[in-house]
Design a protein around this motif. Structure first.
Motif, PDB file in Angstrom:
ATOM      1  N   ILE A  77       0.542  -6.165   1.364  1.00 26.51           N
ATOM      2  CA  ILE A  77      -0.934  -6.600   1.449  1.00 26.51           C
ATOM      3  C   ILE A  77      -0.920  -7.793   0.705  1.00 26.51           C
ATOM      4  O   ILE A  77      -0.648  -8.153  -0.422  1.00 26.51           O
ATOM      5  N   ASN A 108       0.885  -1.332   0.064  1.00 23.76           N
ATOM      6  CA  ASN A 108      -0.087  -0.210   0.049  1.00 23.76           C
ATOM      7  C   ASN A 108       0.864   1.248   0.081  1.00 23.76           C
ATOM      8  O   ASN A 108       2.270   1.146  -0.116  1.00 23.76           O
ATOM      9  N   ARG A 109       0.242   2.246   0.177  1.00 20.38           N
ATOM     10  CA  ARG A 109       0.907   3.521   0.051  1.00 20.38           C
ATOM     11  C   ARG A 109       1.994   3.716   1.240  1.00 20.38           C
ATOM     12  O   ARG A 109       3.131   4.839   1.194  1.00 20.38           O
ATOM     13  N   GLU A 162      -5.589  -2.846   6.791  1.00 18.50           N
ATOM     14  CA  GLU A 162      -6.457  -3.040   5.593  1.00 18.50           C
ATOM     15  C   GLU A 162      -6.335  -4.574   5.602  1.00 18.50           C
ATOM     16  O   GLU A 162      -5.660  -5.299   6.242  1.00 18.50           O
TER      17      GLU A 162
END
Length: 271
Positions: free
Chosen positions: A11, A5-6, A205
Motif C-alpha cells: 500500500i 495490508n493483511r 484499497e
C-alpha cells in the motif's frame, strides 16, 4: 516506510504514488516513441535499442533486462506471439504484421510497466480482424481498469475484462497469464486474472498499484512456450494482442500511472 495490508499487498502513500507516477511516465513516453518508430523493415531489436536509450536518457533503468535472465529491454511479440518475445535481428517486420511491445522501467526504486500492440505499415494493409482484435483487447483493458475502485474486489477486474471480450466475439483468453501488483518490484502480489466471477478476493484499497494486462487471441486460448524458454505463442498459430497499464487506486478513482494523461481521456477526470 513500506506498508503491506493483511493480504501482503503493498500500500503506497501519496508521496510514494508520485514516485510510481514518475516511473510510469518514463514507460509511457518510451512506448509512445516506439509506437511512432514502428515501420516495415525494422527488426524488434531496432526497437529494443530505441527503448533502452529512451529509458536511460530519462535517468531510469530498464526493468526487464536481466530479469530472471531475460536479455532485452522490451518484450517484442509479433503476430502469433502472445507475450515475452525476445527482440532479435533475425526477423524484419512486414506491412500487415502486428507487434506487441511490453516495456518496464525503474526510477528511484519504483517500477512502471505497460504494453501496447501496434500495426506495422498502413492500416489498409492490415487484416480487419487484426484491427478489431487490437481494439477489443485495448477496450477490455480499460474496462478492467475502470473496476479499480476502493471497496471493490480484486476479481471485479478480470470479470470486466472477460465480460467485455466475450461480448465482442469468440476470443481466446489465456488463463496462465495476467496482471500483477507493482511497486518496489515489477511483479508483486496480487495476481490479477483476466477472467472470473466478480466479488471475490481481497478488497481494493487506496494506495494499491496493479498492472492490468489482458491478452486476447483470435483463436484458441491455448498457448505454448518456444525453445528459448520465453516466447509464448498461440497453439493454433493465430494472432494475439496485448495491452497493459500500471494503475493506482486512489480516493478519487483509478490513476493510470503509465498513461501520459493519467487515463483522463478514457475514464474522465478523477472525482
Amino acid at each position: 516506510m513500506l506498508k503491506k495490508n493483511r493480504h501482503g499487498i503493498q500500500i503506497k502513500t501519496p508521496e510514494q504514488l508520485r514516485g510510481m507516477r514518475a516511473a510510469g511516465l518514463v514507460v509511457g513516453r518510451t512506448l509512445e516513441l516506439l509506437r511512432e518508430s514502428v515501420e516495415p523493415g525494422m527488426t524488434p531489436l531496432d526497437l529494443d535499442v530505441i527503448a533502452e536509450k529512451a529509458i536511460r536518457d530519462a535517468g531510469a533503468v530498464p526493468s526487464f533486462k536481466g530479469y530472471q535472465g531475460f536479455p532485452a529491454t522490451i518484450c517484442a511479440s509479433v503476430n502469433a506471439e502472445v507475450v515475452h518475445g525476445i527482440p532479435s535481428r533475425a526477423r524484419e517486420l512486414r506491412a500487415g504484421d502486428i507487434i506487441s511491445i511490453d516495456c518496464g522501467a525503474i526510477l528511484d526504486g519504483w517500477h512502471g510497466d505497460a504494453a501496447i500492440t501496434v500495426p506495422v505499415g498502413p492500416a489498409e494493409e492490415l487484416d480487419p480482424k487484426l484491427i478489431e482484435l487490437m481494439r477489443v483487447t485495448e477496450e477490455a483493458m480499460w474496462r478492467g481498469i475502470s473496476a479499480l475502485r476502493a471497496g471493490g474486489y480484486l476479481s471485479d477486474i478480470g470479470h470486466q475484462i472477460e465480460r467485455y471480450a466475450r461480448s465482442q466475439g469468440r476470443y481466446g483468453i489465456p488463463h496462465e497469464y495476467g496482471g500483477h501488483g507493482i511497486g518496489t518490484e515489477m511483479h508483486m502480489d496480487p495476481w490479477v486474472a483476466n477472467h472470473g466471477r466478480p466479488g471475490r478476493g481481497p478488497r481494493l484499497e487506496v494506495g494499491m498499484c496493479l498492472a492490468i494486462e489482458p491478452m486476447l487471441n483470435l483463436g484458441t486460448d491455448k498457448t505454448r512456450v518456444l525453445a528459448d524458454d520465453w516466447t509464448v505463442v498461440t497453439l493454433d498459430g493465430k494472432a494475439s494482442a496485448h495491452f497493459e497499464h500500471s494503475v493506482a487506486v486512489t480516493e478519487s478513482g483509478p490513476w493510470v500511472l503509465t498513461a501520459l494523461d493519467g487515463g483522463e481521456s478514457r475514464l474522465g477526470p478523477r472525482e
